[in-house]
Each structure stands twice: as structure tokens, then as C-alpha cells.
Motif scaffolding. Structure first.
Motif, mmCIF file in Angstrom:
data_model
loop_
_atom_site.group_PDB
_atom_site.id
_atom_site.type_symbol
_atom_site.label_atom_id
_atom_site.label_comp_id
_atom_site.label_asym_id
_atom_site.label_seq_id
_atom_site.Cartn_x
_atom_site.Cartn_y
_atom_site.Cartn_z
ATOM 1 N N GLU A 42 -6.816 8.560 -2.334
ATOM 2 C CA GLU A 42 -6.560 9.902 -1.808
ATOM 3 C C GLU A 42 -6.887 10.964 -2.859
ATOM 4 O O GLU A 42 -7.418 12.026 -2.525
ATOM 5 N N ALA A 99 -0.185 12.874 -3.875
ATOM 6 C CA ALA A 99 -0.930 11.617 -3.927
ATOM 7 C C ALA A 99 -0.705 10.906 -5.253
ATOM 8 O O ALA A 99 -0.565 9.676 -5.308
ATOM 9 N N ALA A 108 2.502 9.138 -5.373
ATOM 10 C CA ALA A 108 2.425 7.879 -4.626
ATOM 11 C C ALA A 108 1.424 6.905 -5.246
ATOM 12 O O ALA A 108 1.193 5.824 -4.697
ATOM 13 N N SER A 109 0.810 7.279 -6.385
ATOM 14 C CA SER A 109 -0.202 6.450 -7.063
ATOM 15 C C SER A 109 -1.358 6.093 -6.141
ATOM 16 O O SER A 109 -1.908 4.993 -6.216
ATOM 17 N N ASP A 110 -1.738 7.011 -5.285
ATOM 18 C CA ASP A 110 -2.807 6.783 -4.313
ATOM 19 C C ASP A 110 -4.126 7.320 -4.877
ATOM 20 O O ASP A 110 -4.499 8.475 -4.648
ATOM 21 N N MET A 170 0.852 -1.192 0.000
ATOM 22 C CA MET A 170 0.000 0.000 0.000
ATOM 23 C C MET A 170 0.885 1.237 0.000
ATOM 24 O O MET A 170 1.854 1.333 0.742
ATOM 25 N N ASN A 171 0.535 2.237 -0.842
ATOM 26 C CA ASN A 171 1.319 3.455 -0.909
ATOM 27 C C ASN A 171 0.993 4.366 0.271
ATOM 28 O O ASN A 171 -0.167 4.535 0.637
ATOM 29 N N THR A 172 1.997 4.929 0.860
ATOM 30 C CA THR A 172 1.803 5.897 1.932
ATOM 31 C C THR A 172 2.619 7.136 1.630
ATOM 32 O O THR A 172 3.669 7.069 0.993
ATOM 33 N N TYR A 173 2.154 8.259 2.090
ATOM 34 C CA TYR A 173 2.891 9.496 1.893
ATOM 35 C C TYR A 173 2.418 10.508 2.917
ATOM 36 O O TYR A 173 1.343 10.380 3.510
#
Length: 251
Positions: A99, A91, A94-96, A1-4
């Protein structure tokens, strides 16, 4: 999972080049000029951002009041959509997608008038569509699917952020393009609505462009909950324009 962390500028690595390196490349400048052009074919020229009503009601009558009106619009853009744009750029880096959808909804619900919502959504959808055709980036295709399936409104600042992020163009450049885009269409509309010269509008644009860096520094450290754009007269003029019988611009 991507986080930022939305409060810390992300380092783009989409093409293996850091944001700092990308910022100094001539190619990045050309991309900024292309996708930040006020005449980029997404329909921005067909909106006046309330200027038409301002001229009709005597709020804007000359170069001085036009300067004040445009400055208000630019400051409003920086405190509202500009903050969302920076968060969306991070976002997207981060490919989120989740978000991005959350940010997009926060932008949409802050558009008080029907026409400002329509302006943001139409330009955002078209910008995404153009990005898919020109760039073909997977994230842009995913975002276009989200819009088509009505999972997200598709507002302009989010589309701009994704476009710049997938090209590895820094968030600072995206913010600059956004702020320029807030001013240039108003001044272009002024040339068709009132007695003002190209010299006048270029002087105004030059002056307002000098404030972009300071506006970016404030927006880059702001939280999404800080998004605001208190300009009641602008909202009233937009509402007046919706009911106008004779209109040159959509907004």
C-alpha cells in the motif's frame, strides 16, 4: 496479512504506547521538532517551490503577495501530499509495504513539472536514508530497499509518514510537520530573493500555522482519489524556472 481502513486513524502500537498517549509526551514533541525542522539535512533549503520564478516575473513583489503565494503552496500541499501522507502513515502503522508503494506512485504521478518531481524524490530518499541511520527501524530499511531497487519513487510525504509511524508519532504530528515544511522553505528563500524582513516572514508563518488543524481535519477524512492541487500559475512558474538561465535555487 495486514488490513486497515485508510479513512480511520490507526492506533500506533510500535512501542506499546497509543497515539493519544504519545501525543502528550515531551519526547514526542522533541522528535517532532527534530524531524519536522525545515533545516533537517534532506536538501529542502535548496528549493524555492517556484518562488524564484515568481519574484523574477513580478508575481511576488512584497510581503502581501508573498503571503498569498505561500498560502497557496500550503493549501496545495494539504489537498494533495497531505492526504497521501495520512494514508501512508496508516499503511506504515499496518506495515503494509504494498500500500505504501501504491500511495507513493499516486504522489509521484501528480507532480506535473520535472522539478517538483525531483524535489519530492530527492528529499524523500534523503529523509529515508537519514531515518535508517538515526532510527534503524526495519520498515525504514525495507522502504530504502524499495527505493534502491526502483520499485517505488520514494516521495517525501511517504518517507515522512513512515518515519513518524515507526516512532509512534501520531499522524496529526506528521501532517503538521509536513505543512510547516511546505511554508518554511519558501519563506526562507524569500529572505534571499526579495526585500522582505524576518519579521514579515515570521508573521506569515504564524498566520498560516493557525490553519493546520482545520486542514488536517479535512485531509484525515479524505480519500486518496481526492488528492488534488489545482494551482496552474504555480505549475507555470515551475516550468519557467526549469528553463531559466540564472537560478539561485534548484526549484
Amino acid at each position: 496479512m495486514n488490513t486497515y481502513n485508510p479513512h480511520i486513524p490507526a492506533k500506533c502500537t510500535v512501542t506499546g504506547t497509543s497515539a493519544v498517549e504519545a501525543e502528550s509526551r515531551a519526547e514526542s514533541l522533541v522528535r517532532l521538532l527534530q524531524f519536522g525542522d525545515s533545516m533537517f539535512p534532506i536538501g529542502g533549503f535548496s528549493f524555492s517551490s517556484g518562488l524564484e520564478s515568481a519574484v523574477q516575473k513580478g508575481v511576488v513583489t512584497n510581503a502581501t503577495t508573498l503571503h498569498e503565494f505561500t498560502r497557496t503552496a500550503v493549501e496545495q500541499a494539504a489537498r494533495g501530499d497531505g492526504i497521501a501522507l495520512i494514508a501512508a502513515h496508516r499503511a506504515a502503522t499496518a506495515s503494509d509495504v504494498g500500500e505504501l508503494m501504491r500511495i507513493d506512485e499516486m504522489v509521484y504521478v501528480r507532480k506535473l513539472s520535472e522539478e517538483t518531481r525531483a524535489m519530492s524524490v530527492r528529499m524523500g530518499k534523503k529523509f529515508t536514508e537519514m531515518g535508517v541511520h538515526v532510527l534503524g527501524a526495519p520498515l525504514l530499511r525495507t522502504w530504502q530497499d524499495c527505493i534502491r531497487k526502483t520499485l517505488s519513487p520514494g516521495c517525501y510525504p511517504v518517507a515522512l509518514a513512515i518515519n513518524f509511524a515507526v516512532q509512534n508519532l501520531p499522524e496529526r504530528h506528521a501532517f503538521a510537520a509536513h505543512q510547516y515544511g511546505a511554508a518554511a522553505p519558501i519563506l526562507g528563500a524569500a529572505l534571499r530573493l526579495m526585500k522582505v524582513s524576518h519579521v514579515d516572514t515570521q508573521k506569515i508563518l504564524y498566520d498560516l500555522s493557525g490553519q493546520i488543524e482545520a486542514s488536517y481535519e479535512r485531509a484525515a477524512t479524505a480519500r486518496l482519489s481526492d488528492m488534488s492541487g489545482y494551482a496552474p500559475l504555480t505549475e507555470i512558474l515551475a516550468a519557467v524556472h526549469t528553463k531559466a538561465h540564472v537560478r539561485l535555487f534548484m526549484n
